[in-house]
Every structure is written in structure tokens, then in C-alpha cells.
Design an enzyme around this catalytic site. Structure first.
Site, PDB file in Angstrom:
ATOM      1  N   ASP A 249       0.840  -1.201   0.000  1.00 33.64           N
ATOM      2  CA  ASP A 249       0.000   0.000   0.000  1.00 33.64           C
ATOM      3  C   ASP A 249       0.871   1.245   0.000  1.00 33.64           C
ATOM      4  OD1 ASP A 249       0.763   0.314   2.718  1.00 33.64           O
ATOM      5  OD2 ASP A 249      -0.770  -1.162   3.247  1.00 33.64           O
ATOM      6  N   LYS A 271      -4.566   2.370   0.508  1.00 36.23           N
ATOM      7  CA  LYS A 271      -5.719   3.149   0.946  1.00 36.23           C
ATOM      8  C   LYS A 271      -5.200   4.424   1.580  1.00 36.23           C
ATOM      9  CE  LYS A 271      -5.602  -0.414   4.353  1.00 36.23           C
ATOM     10  NZ  LYS A 271      -6.138  -1.267   5.310  1.00 36.23           N
ATOM     11  N   MET A 384      -1.623   8.702  12.500  1.00 33.72           N
ATOM     12  CA  MET A 384      -2.777   9.108  11.682  1.00 33.72           C
ATOM     13  C   MET A 384      -3.501  10.301  12.292  1.00 33.72           C
ATOM     14  SD  MET A 384      -4.269   5.326  10.709  1.00 33.72           S
ATOM     15  CE  MET A 384      -3.872   4.478  12.215  1.00 33.72           C
TER      16      MET A 384
HETATM   17  N1  SAH Z   1       2.013   0.032  11.020  1.00 32.72           N
HETATM   18  C1  SAH Z   1       2.515   1.380  10.872  1.00 32.72           C
HETATM   19  C2  SAH Z   1       1.448   2.389  11.127  1.00 32.72           C
HETATM   20  C3  SAH Z   1       0.328   2.371  10.140  1.00 32.72           C
HETATM   21  S1  SAH Z   1      -0.851   3.633  10.414  1.00 32.72           S
HETATM   22  C4  SAH Z   1       3.711   1.607  11.794  1.00 32.72           C
HETATM   23  O1  SAH Z   1       4.020   0.740  12.631  1.00 32.72           O
HETATM   24  O2  SAH Z   1       4.343   2.635  11.676  1.00 32.72           O
HETATM   25  C5  SAH Z   1      -0.294   4.890   9.345  1.00 32.72           C
HETATM   26  C6  SAH Z   1       0.337   6.010  10.102  1.00 32.72           C
HETATM   27  O3  SAH Z   1       1.650   5.694  10.477  1.00 32.72           O
HETATM   28  C7  SAH Z   1       0.458   7.291   9.323  1.00 32.72           C
HETATM   29  O4  SAH Z   1      -0.744   8.008   9.272  1.00 32.72           O
HETATM   30  C8  SAH Z   1       1.492   8.014  10.136  1.00 32.72           C
HETATM   31  O5  SAH Z   1       0.940   8.575  11.299  1.00 32.72           O
HETATM   32  C9  SAH Z   1       2.399   6.895  10.542  1.00 32.72           C
HETATM   33  N2  SAH Z   1       3.559   6.783   9.648  1.00 32.72           N
HETATM   34  C10 SAH Z   1       3.884   5.748   8.867  1.00 32.72           C
HETATM   35  N3  SAH Z   1       5.031   6.005   8.212  1.00 32.72           N
HETATM   36  C11 SAH Z   1       5.434   7.217   8.600  1.00 32.72           C
HETATM   37  C12 SAH Z   1       6.551   8.037   8.297  1.00 32.72           C
HETATM   38  N4  SAH Z   1       7.524   7.659   7.460  1.00 32.72           N
HETATM   39  N5  SAH Z   1       6.636   9.251   8.905  1.00 32.72           N
HETATM   40  C13 SAH Z   1       5.726   9.646   9.773  1.00 32.72           C
HETATM   41  N6  SAH Z   1       4.652   8.916  10.082  1.00 32.72           N
HETATM   42  C14 SAH Z   1       4.500   7.718   9.519  1.00 32.72           C
END
Ligand code: SAH
Length: 460
Positions: A249, A271, A384
Site C-alpha cells: 500500500d 488506501k 494518523m
Molecule cells: N504500522 C505502521 C502504522 C500504520 S498507520 C507503523 O508501525 O508505523 C499509518 C500512520 O503511520 C500514518 O498516518 C502516520 O501517522 C504513521 N507513519 C507511517 N510512516 C510514517 C513516516 N515515514 N513518517 C511519519 N509517520 C508515519
């Protein structure tokens, strides 16, 4: 070919090592591991060897080398710093047909030792024929990183079953096919993931049902970190290079996707917040369907699969369908953002705990357990939360957290486009709006944010 490569069975063979320093100790470690009976000849011993003598692993002769010590000896290593002594040992060995290696002294060697990648019983030996040992060692490091540690266990397990396979599949061709298929299937991955009992059961069942049974697929739910490919785990990388199908994704960055096996089928199931490209239920079913067709399916997830990743839901469905799966942890974006922004999530003086929460709600309302998040010694990381930053900050203030509490937003953490906005609960939302920060981004709230100025990486 300058040297003939071979592996020598040294079990219970007499080996003589001349020299008692660190270099000798290094060689002796390997000789001991190979089951040799070792005598060390040296005026004195380094600490490690002295301890090995006390532990009864070596015999020690506090003496200089003389030819009488070569009686019944199969192999000799001269680890002295004197070329003259090495030469003397070499000539004495040559006269008796004993294998001799003088460390870093090719002129006095009958054999040389390779750099090794040890996954016993699997062993990889690398040699530049003594020309450029550093090159051999560099290659070894690359192989060390590339070859899973579980290869040794796999080799052991396969050899444990060798006889059974021979009894059941009587033709050489059938056995060859069986092993080719089995070693390309999910069983090695079970071993690499430490599921040894399951792997043995699967192998045993595979032998009984014959190698011609349909190939079983498997799903790998792999966390690939916050976006920077250097933050992938070895396990993730290996699976990426073996996958038949990859479902990914928009949190999976392009450079990471580039590292997936070229001919793997790529399926985008991305998504965006409030804009579900592929519904979760459909993703779950896709995973099941590909696996049932015998594919190695890689489900790449941003960050860690079990942190706001709906990984739990995806494997629930797989478990129900009886499909083999494995979950590979990834660096969650909070950990990535914390390190790359210089904001430790805990700190002895400022924060004794950290809570990860999600700012996303289907109906746009954020409902969190606010009273739990207002302690001044607590760090809160909101995933998020870009769209809701104003509401989140307001709620925290309303429930008693100081408006001056430092707060930061980290956008595209760990990537070259990373941006950081630092403010307080009372002004972060405004600053975020001014800079038009967009997802993916995280909010970090708490006193630790003040450390950013001191701990951030500097360009110069
Ligand atoms: N499983 C993922 C989170 C998924 S939810 C994890 O462990 O990181 C998606 C959210 O993760 C995004 O809306 C953001 O808040 C955060 N996120 C993911 N990658 C990011 C990045 N490179 N920089 C900042 N926030 C990030």
C-alpha cells in the site's frame, strides 16, 4: 587453480599449534570446534588460551618448538611472529608429510585457511589463494548478511531426514525432485522463523504424501519500517527476494518496492485516510486466494504489522483458512521518527512512559482516553493524526495537560523529505497548517520534544 579446496575431518586428530598469542587463540577456537585434540607449544599463553588449558580443552607445553613434538600429529599451525621459526616448523612438517599452515606467512604453508561463513553443518569457505585476505573477508561479511542463520538448522534437518526420504522415494530422480521442491517451498522459512517442530512435521508429512502433492502457499506479513530501505530487517529483505506476489500500500516507499524480486507480481491495495482503495475484507480474501494457488505471498506493511496495521485481522482470516503464515516485525514509524528527529520517546528526566494512540476515526471524531494521556511525564505519539491535530491538542489541554507542553509533528520520517515542526500544544496545529504538513506524519507530545534542538542530526 592454485589450491585444492577441501574440508578436513579433524575429530580426535592430534593438532599442534606453535605460538600462544591472540592469533593462535583464533585458530585454536576453530580447531576445537572441529573436534581436534590440540597441543599448544609456546613460552607463554594469552589469557584466553590459559583459561582453555584450565578448562581441559588444550594440552600446553611451555617450551619452544622441536621436532619431537610432531609425533602422531596430523596438522600443524605455526602462529608465531618469527619467519625463521615458521620456516623451521614448515621444513620439519614437510619432511614428515604433515599438513602445515604458518599464519600470514604463505612461503611456509602447505595449506591455507579460508574465510568462512559458518552455518554448521553448512559451511562456506572463501579464499583469494592467500593474495588478498581482506577481499575474502569483505565477501564473507556480505554473505553473512545474506544467508539466514537458520541455514545450518535447515541443513541439519534435511540431513536428519535423508535416510527416510531414501527409503520412501526409491529413484534418484524422485529424491532430487523432492528436495528441490521442498527446499523451494515454505519449510525452509519455517526453520528460519524458528518453528522447528512445525517444519519437521511438515517435512515428515511431505515425505509421506510424496513430493508430487500440490505445493502449499504461504503468506508473509512483513513490516518494512517507516520508509527508508536501510531500516528493513534482513528477514524482510530475504522474503522480498523470494516472493511470487507482493501486496503493498502507499506506506511502502518506492525504493523499498524496488528491492522486491523483479518478476514478482505486484498488487497495489493502497488506501488513504477516508478513501479506502481496496476494502480490508478484499485484501484478506486476496491473501487467501493467492496462497491457495500455491504462491509465496508477501504482504508488505508500513512500519510494524501489529501497530495500527490491521495485521491481526489479516492473519485471523489466514488462520481460519488453514494457510501457513508468518509475521515479520518492522520498525514502527514512532521509533523511526523518534530517532531521526532526535526526540527520545522516554528519558530518565522527562518521560517515564510512552503511549501510542491513533488519531483516526471513521466518523472523524477522535475518542481517546484523554485523562490517561495528560500526565506531564508521559510521551504520547499519535499515528494518523494530521487531520485531527487541532482537536487532539485541544482535548489534551481541556483534560489538564499544560498548553505549553512541547509537541512536534514529523512528516515522512526517516526519508530524505522528512520535515519536523516543533511547537506546543497551543500552537502546533497552526504551525502544521502553515507548513501544509501532509500524511504520513506523526505527532509527538511531551517534554522530550524539547530535546530535539540538542539531539537533532546536524548537516555539518
Ligand atoms: N504500522 C505502521 C502504522 C500504520 S498507520 C507503523 O508501525 O508505523 C499509518 C500512520 O503511520 C500514518 O498516518 C502516520 O501517522 C504513521 N507513519 C507511517 N510512516 C510514517 C513516516 N515515514 N513518517 C511519519 N509517520 C508515519
Amino acid at each position: 587453480m592454485n589450491y585444492f579446496p577441501l574440508f578436513l575431518n579433524l575429530k580426535n586428530q592430534h593438532c599442534l599449534v606453535i605460538g600462544g598469542g591472540d592469533v593462535a587463540a583464533r585458530k585454536i577456537r576453530l580447531l576445537v570446534a572441529a573436534g581436534g585434540q590440540i597441543t599448544v607449544v609456546a613460552p607463554q599463553l594469552c589469557e584466553e588460551l590459559a583459561q582453555a588449558v584450565v578448562a581441559g580443552k588444550l594440552i600446553y607445553l611451555a617450551a619452544s618448538f622441536n621436532e619431537s613434538q610432531l609425533q602422531n600429529v596430523r596438522l600443524v599451525i605455526a602462529a608465531t611472529n618469527s619467519e625463521d621459526v615458521n620456516r623451521q616448523v614448515f621444513e620439519a612438517c614437510e619432511a614428515r608429510g604433515i599438513l602445515i599452515n604458518a599464519v600470514d606467512d604463505p612461503a611456509s604453508c602447505r595449506f591455507i585457511t579460508p574465510a568462512i561463513v559458518d552455518r554448521s553443518p553448512l559451511m562456506i569457505a572463501i579464499s583469494t589463494s592467500g593474495g588478498v585476505p581482506v577481499l575474502a573477508r569483505q565477501l564473507r561479511s556480505q554473505l553473512e548478511a545474506l544467508i539466514p542463520h537458520g541455514y545450518g538448522d535447515l541443513a541439519q534437518m534435511a540431513s536428519d531426514f535423508r535416510e527416510e526420504v531414501k527409503q520412501t522415494l526409491t529413484s534418484v530422480d524422485a529424491r532430487k525432485q523432492f528436495w528441490e521442491k521442498t527446499l523451494a517451498g515454505p519449510i525452509p522459512d519455517m526453520v528460519f522463523a524458528g518453528q522447528h517442530d512445525a517444519a519437521r512435521r511438515a517435512l515428515s508429512a511431505a515425505i509421506k504424501t510424496d513430493a508430487n502433492a500440490p505445493v502449499q502457499g504461504a503468506v508473509y506479513l512483513v513490516g518494512c519500517g517507516p520508509g527508508n530501505p536501510d531500516l528493513l530487517t534482513f528477514r524482510a529483505l530475504r522474503l522480498m527476494q523470494q516472493a511470487d506476489v507482493v501486496l503493498y500500500d502507499n506506506l511502502v516507499s518506492a525504493p523499498i518496492l524496488d528491492m522486491v524480486r523483479r518478476d514478482a507480481e505486484r498488487v497495489y491495495v493502497g488506501k488513504k485516510s477516508n478513501n479506502h482503495a481496496v476494502p480490508q475484507e478484499e485484501i484478506n480474501q486476496l491473501l487467501v486466494r493467492y496462497a491457495q494457488a500455491g504462491k509465496k505471498v508477501l504482504r508488505l506493511k508500513g512500519g510494524d504489522p501489529f501497530i495500527f496495521g490491521r495485521g491481526g485481522e489479516e492473519i485471523e482470516e489466514l488462520a481460519e483458512a488453514g494457510i501457513a503464515f508468518e509475521v515479520v516485525p518492522g520498525i514502527t514509524s514512532a521509533a523511526g521518527a523518534s530517532c531521526y528527529a532526535g526526540i527520545p520517546l522516554t528519558h530518565r528526566d522527562y518521560a517515564q512512559s510512552v503511549t501510542f494512540v491513533t488519531g483516526h476515526r471513521r466518523d472523524g471524531e477522535v475518542e481517546l482516553d484523554w485523562p490517561r494521556l495528560v500526565s506531564p511525564t508521559e510521551t504520547v505519539v499519535v499515528y494518523m493524526g494530521v487531520a485531527q491535530v487541532e482537536k487532539i491538542c485541544a482535548q489534551l489541554i481541556k483534560h489538564g495537560r499544560s498548553p505549553n507542553t512541547p509537541a512536534a509533528m514529523v512528516e515522512k520520517a526517516t526519508l530524505s523529505q522528512q520535515r519536523i515542526v516543533v511547537g506546543t500544544l497551543s500552537n502546533l496545529a497552526q504551525k502544521v497548517a502553515e507548513l501544509a504538513i501532509k500524511p504520513p506524519a506523526l505527532i509527538i507530545i511531551g517534554e522530550v520534544v524539547n530535546l530535539h534542538d540538542k539531539l537533532k542530526w546536524r548537516e555539518d
